[in-house]
Design a protein around this motif. Structure first.
Motif, PDB file in Angstrom:
ATOM      1  N   ASP A   1       0.883  -1.158   0.000  1.00 35.46           N
ATOM      2  CA  ASP A   1       0.000   0.000   0.000  1.00 35.46           C
ATOM      3  C   ASP A   1       0.924   1.212   0.000  1.00 35.46           C
ATOM      4  O   ASP A   1       1.522   1.544   1.030  1.00 35.46           O
ATOM      5  CB  ASP A   1      -0.893  -0.023   1.237  1.00 35.46           C
ATOM      6  CG  ASP A   1      -1.841   1.159   1.315  1.00 35.46           C
ATOM      7  OD1 ASP A   1      -1.578   2.202   0.667  1.00 35.46           O
ATOM      8  OD2 ASP A   1      -2.851   1.049   2.026  1.00 35.46           O
TER       9      ASP A   1
ATOM     10  N   ASP B   1       0.261   4.368  -0.305  1.00 36.64           N
ATOM     11  CA  ASP B   1      -0.230   5.536   0.423  1.00 36.64           C
ATOM     12  C   ASP B   1       0.118   5.464   1.912  1.00 36.64           C
ATOM     13  O   ASP B   1       0.450   6.467   2.529  1.00 36.64           O
ATOM     14  CB  ASP B   1      -1.749   5.678   0.276  1.00 36.64           C
ATOM     15  CG  ASP B   1      -2.161   5.992  -1.149  1.00 36.64           C
ATOM     16  OD1 ASP B   1      -1.348   6.572  -1.890  1.00 36.64           O
ATOM     17  OD2 ASP B   1      -3.300   5.639  -1.524  1.00 36.64           O
ATOM     18  N   LYS B   2       0.046   4.264   2.475  1.00 31.38           N
ATOM     19  CA  LYS B   2       0.300   4.088   3.907  1.00 31.38           C
ATOM     20  C   LYS B   2       1.688   3.535   4.188  1.00 31.38           C
ATOM     21  O   LYS B   2       2.027   3.282   5.337  1.00 31.38           O
ATOM     22  CB  LYS B   2      -0.755   3.172   4.510  1.00 31.38           C
ATOM     23  CG  LYS B   2      -2.132   3.790   4.444  1.00 31.38           C
ATOM     24  CD  LYS B   2      -3.163   2.928   5.081  1.00 31.38           C
ATOM     25  CE  LYS B   2      -4.505   3.624   4.992  1.00 31.38           C
ATOM     26  NZ  LYS B   2      -5.609   2.752   5.239  1.00 31.38           N
TER      27      LYS B   2
ATOM     28  N   ARG C   1       3.004   0.550   3.694  1.00 32.72           N
ATOM     29  CA  ARG C   1       2.960  -0.762   4.338  1.00 32.72           C
ATOM     30  C   ARG C   1       2.989  -1.828   3.264  1.00 32.72           C
ATOM     31  O   ARG C   1       2.530  -1.603   2.150  1.00 32.72           O
ATOM     32  CB  ARG C   1       1.666  -0.914   5.147  1.00 32.72           C
ATOM     33  CG  ARG C   1       1.601   0.032   6.316  1.00 32.72           C
ATOM     34  CD  ARG C   1       0.351  -0.166   7.170  1.00 32.72           C
ATOM     35  NE  ARG C   1       0.103  -1.554   7.465  1.00 32.72           N
ATOM     36  CZ  ARG C   1      -1.062  -2.159   7.208  1.00 32.72           C
ATOM     37  NH1 ARG C   1      -2.053  -1.511   6.654  1.00 32.72           N
ATOM     38  NH2 ARG C   1      -1.222  -3.431   7.519  1.00 32.72           N
TER      39      ARG C   1
END
Length: 165
Positions: free
Chosen positions: A41, A43-44, A46
């Motif tokens: 991910d 955006d995060k 992770r």
């Protein structure tokens, strides 16, 4: 945004006598192209990743495309509140990557991730697009590296079954 990727292992090379033109489904899925894979991910910041070196990366891409389609069997599609589950099990271990779709979102987690860690959540449509792009990009890379693979009818069938979206 989601990112799917792989790296091929130097510890588990393909047998030098492999004829990629005639390799059957089982050989292509389970015996060749070992390495590691990840789902991130961006955006995060992770990711779920393997670090084993023996994951058949073509099988992972193929299975991921199958799973995305299986998660879409409810005729209500993104309007469905019913959870749909699927899992990708890694053949040489008991570890699994777990998928759960509810409405238009898919939660992705894995057995080796601590329970308190939140799953990666991605739109089903984005996951479908990215899984298919990953499969086609992976095949293109493997064809460049392995003479004759582009002439294998199994590879042709795989590409036509899961066209880019």
């Amino acid at each position: 945004m989601i990112d799917l990727g792989y790296s091929l292992s130097r510890r588990f090379p393909d047998p030098p006598q492999t004829d990629y033109r005639t390799a059957d489904v089982r050989t292509l899925r389970y015996d060749l192209f070992c390495g590691d894979v990840y789902v991130a991910d961006t955006d995060k910041d992770r990711e779920l990743s393997t670090a084993w070196g023996w994951v058949p990366v073509l099988d992972f891409a193929w299975a991921l495309c199958d799973i995305v389609e299986r998660l879409d069997r409810d005729p209500r599609g993104s309007r469905s509140a019913t959870a749909v589950h699927a899992e990708l099990d890694f053949t040489e271990s008991t570890d699994r990557m777990l998928f759960e779709r509810r409405f238009g979102w898919v939660d992705i987690t894995a057995d080796w991730v601590p329970l308190e860690e939140a799953p990666l959540t991605v739109s089903h449509a984005v996951l479908r697009r990215e899984a298919r792009d990953f499969l086609h990009d992976l095949i293109a890379d493997l064809v460049d590296l392995n003479e004759g693979l582009g002439d294998n009818p199994v590879v042709w069938g795989l590409q036509s079954r899961f066209p880019r979206v």
